[in-house]
Design an enzyme around this catalytic site. Structure first.
Site, PDB file in Angstrom:
ATOM      1  N   GLU A  36      -1.663  -6.118 -44.849  1.00 39.95           N
ATOM      2  CA  GLU A  36      -1.803  -5.517 -46.184  1.00 39.95           C
ATOM      3  C   GLU A  36      -0.910  -4.289 -46.182  1.00 39.95           C
ATOM      4  O   GLU A  36      -1.220  -3.291 -45.540  1.00 39.95           O
ATOM      5  CB  GLU A  36      -3.279  -5.176 -46.444  1.00 39.95           C
ATOM      6  CG  GLU A  36      -3.595  -5.029 -47.923  1.00 39.95           C
ATOM      7  CD  GLU A  36      -3.338  -3.616 -48.427  1.00 39.95           C
ATOM      8  OE1 GLU A  36      -2.231  -3.399 -49.001  1.00 39.95           O
ATOM      9  OE2 GLU A  36      -4.185  -2.747 -48.250  1.00 39.95           O
TER      10      GLU A  36
ATOM     11  N   LYS B  53      -8.328  -0.123 -34.021  1.00 41.31           N
ATOM     12  CA  LYS B  53      -7.543   1.101 -33.791  1.00 41.31           C
ATOM     13  C   LYS B  53      -7.368   1.831 -35.114  1.00 41.31           C
ATOM     14  O   LYS B  53      -6.630   1.399 -35.991  1.00 41.31           O
ATOM     15  CB  LYS B  53      -6.156   0.817 -33.207  1.00 41.31           C
ATOM     16  CG  LYS B  53      -5.525   2.126 -32.706  1.00 41.31           C
ATOM     17  CD  LYS B  53      -4.029   2.152 -32.697  1.00 41.31           C
ATOM     18  CE  LYS B  53      -3.373   2.782 -33.866  1.00 41.31           C
ATOM     19  NZ  LYS B  53      -3.629   4.195 -34.145  1.00 41.31           N
TER      20      LYS B  53
ATOM     21  N   CYS C 125      -2.135   2.421 -51.679  1.00 40.97           N
ATOM     22  CA  CYS C 125      -1.104   1.376 -51.694  1.00 40.97           C
ATOM     23  C   CYS C 125      -0.964   0.783 -53.092  1.00 40.97           C
ATOM     24  O   CYS C 125       0.084   0.262 -53.445  1.00 40.97           O
ATOM     25  CB  CYS C 125      -1.404   0.307 -50.660  1.00 40.97           C
ATOM     26  SG  CYS C 125      -3.067  -0.315 -50.759  1.00 40.97           S
TER      27      CYS C 125
HETATM   28  P1  NDP Z   1       1.817   3.477 -40.551  1.00 42.03           P
HETATM   29  O1  NDP Z   1       2.036   2.129 -41.101  1.00 42.03           O
HETATM   30  O2  NDP Z   1       2.809   4.023 -39.603  1.00 42.03           O
HETATM   31  O3  NDP Z   1       0.380   3.531 -39.812  1.00 42.03           O
HETATM   32  C1  NDP Z   1      -0.668   2.635 -40.018  1.00 42.03           C
HETATM   33  C2  NDP Z   1      -1.295   2.256 -38.684  1.00 42.03           C
HETATM   34  O4  NDP Z   1      -0.326   1.618 -37.843  1.00 42.03           O
HETATM   35  C3  NDP Z   1      -1.797   3.447 -37.905  1.00 42.03           C
HETATM   36  O5  NDP Z   1      -2.989   3.076 -37.229  1.00 42.03           O
HETATM   37  C4  NDP Z   1      -0.661   3.723 -36.950  1.00 42.03           C
HETATM   38  O6  NDP Z   1      -1.048   4.427 -35.812  1.00 42.03           O
HETATM   39  C5  NDP Z   1      -0.215   2.321 -36.605  1.00 42.03           C
HETATM   40  N1  NDP Z   1       1.148   2.282 -36.114  1.00 42.03           N
HETATM   41  C6  NDP Z   1       2.168   3.135 -36.402  1.00 42.03           C
HETATM   42  N2  NDP Z   1       3.297   2.773 -35.737  1.00 42.03           N
HETATM   43  C7  NDP Z   1       2.972   1.675 -35.028  1.00 42.03           C
HETATM   44  C8  NDP Z   1       3.697   0.834 -34.125  1.00 42.03           C
HETATM   45  N3  NDP Z   1       4.985   1.039 -33.840  1.00 42.03           N
HETATM   46  N4  NDP Z   1       3.048  -0.215 -33.552  1.00 42.03           N
HETATM   47  C9  NDP Z   1       1.752  -0.422 -33.822  1.00 42.03           C
HETATM   48  N5  NDP Z   1       1.007   0.326 -34.636  1.00 42.03           N
HETATM   49  C10 NDP Z   1       1.612   1.359 -35.247  1.00 42.03           C
HETATM   50  O7  NDP Z   1       1.618   4.486 -41.713  1.00 42.03           O
HETATM   51  P2  NDP Z   1       1.868   6.073 -41.637  1.00 42.03           P
HETATM   52  O8  NDP Z   1       0.592   6.660 -41.322  1.00 42.03           O
HETATM   53  O9  NDP Z   1       2.989   6.484 -40.743  1.00 42.03           O
HETATM   54  O10 NDP Z   1       2.358   6.315 -43.108  1.00 42.03           O
HETATM   55  C11 NDP Z   1       3.727   6.102 -43.452  1.00 42.03           C
HETATM   56  C12 NDP Z   1       3.852   5.463 -44.797  1.00 42.03           C
HETATM   57  O11 NDP Z   1       3.240   4.174 -44.781  1.00 42.03           O
HETATM   58  C13 NDP Z   1       3.098   6.173 -45.905  1.00 42.03           C
HETATM   59  O12 NDP Z   1       3.780   7.243 -46.387  1.00 42.03           O
HETATM   60  C14 NDP Z   1       2.946   5.065 -46.894  1.00 42.03           C
HETATM   61  O13 NDP Z   1       4.137   4.898 -47.599  1.00 42.03           O
HETATM   62  C15 NDP Z   1       2.701   3.861 -46.030  1.00 42.03           C
HETATM   63  N6  NDP Z   1       1.265   3.554 -45.871  1.00 42.03           N
HETATM   64  C16 NDP Z   1       0.765   2.529 -46.585  1.00 42.03           C
HETATM   65  C17 NDP Z   1      -0.562   2.245 -46.515  1.00 42.03           C
HETATM   66  C18 NDP Z   1      -1.156   1.139 -47.292  1.00 42.03           C
HETATM   67  O14 NDP Z   1      -2.363   1.142 -47.508  1.00 42.03           O
HETATM   68  N7  NDP Z   1      -0.387   0.173 -47.716  1.00 42.03           N
HETATM   69  C19 NDP Z   1      -1.489   3.039 -45.712  1.00 42.03           C
HETATM   70  C20 NDP Z   1      -0.846   4.076 -44.943  1.00 42.03           C
HETATM   71  C21 NDP Z   1       0.484   4.307 -45.044  1.00 42.03           C
HETATM   72  P3  NDP Z   1      -0.863   6.027 -35.735  1.00 42.03           P
HETATM   73  O15 NDP Z   1      -1.088   6.588 -37.076  1.00 42.03           O
HETATM   74  O16 NDP Z   1      -1.909   6.390 -34.805  1.00 42.03           O
HETATM   75  O17 NDP Z   1       0.517   6.270 -35.229  1.00 42.03           O
END
Ligand code: NDP
Length: 499
Positions: free
Chosen positions: A267, A191, A302
């Protein structure tokens, strides 16, 4: 580096046909929900396409296809050398589609096209190559038991693996999970993030072309709380591997506990400390490398060294260099090969990042560069590289993951105070120390609680080394041969040979 011009890329962009349906059992299919969501380009705010919004039933179909493929051995039953050949062919096909894949990535999530071509697509192909090459060279074990038995310790694939990935390196984060999972014989349901689904959908078709059989690699697109949650709670998913925010990582632990205790790899976020000490021979060099690491990929990393912890005696000099480097990161058209700062992934995220400028101001930090939105006329989501100076580690900008082109400068007296500040965070992903004093380098790198410590460098990278964090930065490691541990279970087989 790309040889195409800005005009070439814009022309190519106009001819792209996006895949926008889910990919289940080797075919593109509409979601059973009948719903779609809009893929909007953060470059200019324009609609790229409508993407299938998968619900629980679609997830069930994808998991069923993956399970059937796993059980009948069409992939899991192949000799490792055969899986190797197919994964390496997949890598070649990815390279052959370099421009197309890079363009999809840039249009969908806004990073500069020169990064998409020279970093993302190259690294994705290398990742499949590397795990393909490795898989027929990994041996199992025979335990040193008594003479009357043979005890085999073998690694077996988990079965059906789900991968949920973010939008900052959409294909690469998927590849770090897909490649070791597929190499070890698992079937996968991926996903992608809702903001960046298009490259994953195209990759799935290319995987089929390379010879990865139908049902082995499926893609379900949709919203995290619906599609991601359905995977997390699925009773027939054996392992779930996630990259993203710490908050959602915690949800996945709950989903696992509420369902079948599926194995997890997480991660998660970071707030990486980067310590520059006066004992490093070249302050200017340390500051330049560090500033480039902050602003790379719009800070949507990250491992972004977002806390710059600097000895007071060199503080001013370091900040001056950061300001100078920031001038080279003016946000530009991501399709211009000279652009090194593209668009933020979407408006919601850009608003969130801009909120940190307000909080820095309110809590008393000095904003010495940036702090504004940029390129408003483009219709896209751009933010200037931003430097917060004289930050206290208790401030919001020092504690929360910003995920934007912003750095918090925290002056300290000495190495001891630097370590204290470095560890004063819930995260523990990456870190760095700059010093020429050998014992300080060892002492500081030992004392920092983080999965990765860079000494006199930042973001050094190779497939051979593990990637992952301590504390709330996650569980388990991507990359390197250690990743095989995540996608396999150990089995012990005792054979009584008598005597
Ligand atoms: P998220 O952690 O929300 O999203 C990452 C993945 O998880 C996406 O595929 C998302 O789907 C999915 N997801 C979101 N909510 C749920 C849920 N309740 N249950 C299952 N899967 C879920 O990151 P965001 O895109 O919202 O970013 C928010 C913050 O997260 C950023 O500002 C940053 O601080 C951090 N982040 C950290 C990353 C890293 O590499 N460590 C990468 C990305 C974000 P969908 O997007 O389709 O809702």
């Amino acid at each position: 580096m790309t040889t195409l011009t800005t005009d070439d890329w814009h022309t190519l962009a106009g001819t792209l046909q996006f895949k926008s349906q889910a990919f289940i059992n080797g075919k593109y299919v509409d979601s059973t929900t009948g719903r779609t969501f809009s893929a909007i380009s953060p470059i200019d705010g324009k609609l790229l396409t409508e993407v299938a919004c998968c619900g629980e039933e679609d997830v069930n179909l994808a998991v069923k296809a993956a399970r059937e493929a796993f059980e009948d051995g069409r992939w899991s039953g192949k000799p490792p050398a055969e899986r190797k050949n197919i994964l390496q062919k997949f890598a070649e096909i990815i390279r052959a589609h370099r421009n197309e894949l890079a363009l999809i990535e840039t249009l969908d999530m806004g990073k500069p096209i020169s990064d998409s071509t020279s970093i993302d697509v190259r690294a994705v192909a290398n990742c499949f190559d590397w795990y393909g090459e490795a898989i027929d060279k990994v041996y199992d074990e025979i335990a040193p038991t008594a003479q009357n038995a043979v005890a085999l310790v073998t690694k077996q694939p988990l079965g059906v693996v789900a991968a949920v990935v973010p939008w900052n390196f959409p294909m690469l984060m998927a590849a770090w999970k897909l490649a070791p999972a597929l190499a070890t014989g698992n079937s996968v349901v991926l996903k992608p993030a809702e903001q960046s689904s298009l490259s994953a959908l195209r990759l799935a078709e290319l995987a089929l072309e390379a010879g990865i059989p139908a049902g082995v690699f499926n893609v379900v697109t949709g919203m995290g709380p619906e599609t991601g949650r359905a995977l997390g709670r699925h009773m027939d998913v054996d392992g779930l591997f996630f990259t993203g925010s710490t908050q959602v990582g915690k949800y996945f632990m709950e989903y696992s506990a509420q369902s079948n205790l599926k194995k997890l790899g997480l991660e998660l976020g970071g707030k990486s400390p980067n310590i520059i000490l006066a004992s490093y021979r070249d302050t200017e060099h340390a500051a330049r490398v560090s500033a480039n690491a902050v602003f790379f990929n719009q800070g949507e990393m990250c491992t972004c060294p977002s806390r710059l912890i600097v000895e007071k005696s060199i503080h001013e000099q370091v900040v001056e260099v950061f300001k100078d480097v920031a001038k080279n990161y003016a946000p530009g058209d991501p399709l211009d090969p000279d652009t090194n700062m593209g668009a933020m992934v979407d408006n919601r995220h850009a608003d969130r990042v801009m909120g940190f400028v307000d909080s820095a101001r309110e809590e008393g930090a000095d904003i010495v560069a940036g702090g504004q939105r940029a390129r408003a006329e483009s219709g896209g989501c751009y933010i200037e590289p931003t430097i917060f100076d004289n930050v206290d580690n208790s401030m919001t900008v020092a504690q929360q993951e910003i995920f934007g082109p912003m750095v918090s400068v925290i002056p300290v007296e000495n190495a001891e105070e630097a370590v204290k500040v470095a560890n004063d965070t819930c995260y523990g992903l990456a870190s760095a120390v700059w010093t020429d004093d050998l014992s300080t380098a060892h002492k500081v790198s030992r004392a920092i609680r983080a999965g990765m410590v860079y000494v006199n460098c930042y973001d050094s990278d190779d497939m051979t080394v593990p990637f992952g964090g301590f504390k709330e930065s996650g569980i388990g490691r991507d990359k390197s041969l250690h990743a095989f541990d995540k996608y396999t279970e150990l089995k012990t087989t005792w054979i009584n040979i008598g005597g």
